[in-house]
Scaffold this active site. Structure first.
Site, PDB file in Angstrom:
ATOM      1  N   ASP A 117      -3.076   0.704   7.970  1.00  0.00           N
ATOM      2  CA  ASP A 117      -1.874   1.535   7.756  1.00  0.00           C
ATOM      3  C   ASP A 117      -0.768   1.200   8.759  1.00  0.00           C
ATOM      4  OD1 ASP A 117      -3.271   2.886   5.709  1.00  0.00           O
ATOM      5  OD2 ASP A 117      -4.037   4.377   7.118  1.00  0.00           O
ATOM      6  N   HIS A 177       0.850   5.084   1.387  1.00  0.00           N
ATOM      7  CA  HIS A 177       0.118   5.930   2.336  1.00  0.00           C
ATOM      8  C   HIS A 177       0.792   7.300   2.403  1.00  0.00           C
ATOM      9  CE1 HIS A 177      -2.566   6.923   5.580  1.00  0.00           C
ATOM     10  NE2 HIS A 177      -1.528   7.462   6.210  1.00  0.00           N
ATOM     11  N   SER A 228       4.842   6.779   2.582  1.00  0.00           N
ATOM     12  CA  SER A 228       5.356   5.469   3.006  1.00  0.00           C
ATOM     13  C   SER A 228       4.775   4.387   2.099  1.00  0.00           C
ATOM     14  CB  SER A 228       4.916   5.148   4.441  1.00  0.00           C
ATOM     15  OG  SER A 228       5.329   6.151   5.341  1.00  0.00           O
ATOM     16  N   GLU A 264       5.489   9.879  -4.418  1.00  0.00           N
ATOM     17  CA  GLU A 264       4.839   8.562  -4.549  1.00  0.00           C
ATOM     18  C   GLU A 264       5.135   7.959  -5.913  1.00  0.00           C
ATOM     19  OE1 GLU A 264       0.623   9.047  -3.911  1.00  0.00           O
ATOM     20  OE2 GLU A 264       0.879   9.655  -1.826  1.00  0.00           O
ATOM     21  N   ASN A 286       0.845  -1.198   0.000  1.00  0.00           N
ATOM     22  CA  ASN A 286       0.000   0.000   0.000  1.00  0.00           C
ATOM     23  C   ASN A 286       0.876   1.242   0.000  1.00  0.00           C
ATOM     24  OD1 ASN A 286      -2.433   1.525   0.216  1.00  0.00           O
ATOM     25  ND2 ASN A 286      -2.068   1.795   2.411  1.00  0.00           N
TER      26      ASN A 286
HETATM   27  C1  GAR Z   1      -2.472   8.806  -3.194  1.00  0.00           C
HETATM   28  O1  GAR Z   1      -1.973  10.064  -2.886  1.00  0.00           O
HETATM   29  C2  GAR Z   1      -2.274   7.851  -2.034  1.00  0.00           C
HETATM   30  O2  GAR Z   1      -1.216   8.197  -1.217  1.00  0.00           O
HETATM   31  C3  GAR Z   1      -3.569   7.990  -1.296  1.00  0.00           C
HETATM   32  O3  GAR Z   1      -4.539   8.152  -2.296  1.00  0.00           O
HETATM   33  C4  GAR Z   1      -3.975   8.842  -3.392  1.00  0.00           C
HETATM   34  C5  GAR Z   1      -4.415   8.160  -4.664  1.00  0.00           C
HETATM   35  O4  GAR Z   1      -4.057   8.911  -5.770  1.00  0.00           O
HETATM   36  N1  GAR Z   1      -3.800   6.803  -0.527  1.00  0.00           N
HETATM   37  C6  GAR Z   1      -4.361   6.809   0.681  1.00  0.00           C
HETATM   38  O5  GAR Z   1      -4.740   7.824   1.220  1.00  0.00           O
HETATM   39  C7  GAR Z   1      -4.491   5.450   1.321  1.00  0.00           C
HETATM   40  N2  GAR Z   1      -4.873   5.560   2.665  1.00  0.00           N
HETATM   41  P1  GAR Z   1      -4.077   8.293  -7.224  1.00  0.00           P
HETATM   42  O6  GAR Z   1      -5.446   7.654  -7.432  1.00  0.00           O
HETATM   43  O7  GAR Z   1      -3.896   9.484  -8.125  1.00  0.00           O
HETATM   44  O8  GAR Z   1      -2.968   7.311  -7.320  1.00  0.00           O
END
Ligand code: GAR
Length: 226
Positions: free
Chosen positions: A152, A116, A143, A181, A114
């Protein structure tokens, strides 16, 4: 040399929204030496743009719409059936905004990652950027961790940091974190496909050794150090 479609580890990505992390993985998977193959993308929202990104890359998609199920158990059962159909070696949660049941997570132990948007163990859950700003943090980040029963809370493999400046808003911070990310997640997925990371009892094994702390992506974004 690129692993072929018979031997390369099979990656299944689950997403709920825009899918920018999925796109980063699709782009990475096109690199000649990428050691895995994205075999399917699953979403819990029929309108998620992630589905469009997958279709454009000729990747199989499926939708398990959570609003059609009466309980988390039923939803997870339907999701598991779809996952099994694709026989993945790795499941990558890329902005998949559903809490998964303990049974589901246990069944996929050691094969699910995952992303986060915080420097875990700080700020599990939602609104991580706002909470980091409210707490007066000067550093924030992302992370990548193994998924375990604790939300998480699974062992963290790698992190990338961003500096918080006085004029940052939750939106500007989200943008900075997402940029990291998109670099970090493909690197970690690559490591997994190369067999370099595994989940130990409650720790990460990297190159055969337990990790004492997450690997940190240096600023130049080229390699990782301990
Ligand atoms: C990302 O920023 C990720 O870190 C977050 O959702 C976004 C998805 O963006 N994830 C969480 O918050 C998980 N708890 P994306 O659909 O553009 O990849």
């Amino acid at each position: 040399m690129k692993a072929d479609s018979v031997t390369a580890p099979r990656i299944l990505v689950l997403a709920s929204g825009s899918g920018t992390n999925l796109q980063a993985l699709i782009d990475a998977s096109r690199e000649r030496d990428f050691p895995g193959q994205i075999v399917a993308v699953g979403c819990n929202r029929p309108g998620a743009f992630a589905l469009e990104r997958a279709a454009q890359a000729n990747i199989d998609t499926f939708v398990v719409d959570h609003t059609h199920y009466g309980s988390r158990e039923e939803f997870d059962g339907a999701l598991m059936a779809q996952i099994r159909r694709h026989n993945p070696d790795l499941i990558v949660l890329a902005g998949f905004m559903r809490i998964l049941t303990t049974d589901f997570v246990r069944a996929l132990r050691g094969t699910m990652l995952n992303v986060h948007p915080s420097l875990l163990p700080k700020y599990t859950g939602l609104k991580t950027h706002q909470r980091a700003l409210d707490a007066g943090e000067t550093t924030h980040g992302v992370s990548i961790h193994f998924v375990t029963e604790e939300l998480d809370g699974g062992p963290v493999i790698a992190q990338a940091e961003v500096s918080i400046s006085s004029d940052d808003t939750p939106e500007s911070l989200a943008e900075k974190v997402q940029e990291k990310e998109h670099v970090l997640y493909p690197i970690v997925v690559r490591w997994f496909c190369e067999g370099r990371i595994q989940l130990g009892t409650d720790y990460v094994v990297f190159d055969g050794q337990p990790l004492n702390r997450p690997l940190v992506l240096p600023d130049e974004n080229t390699a990782a150090t301990t």
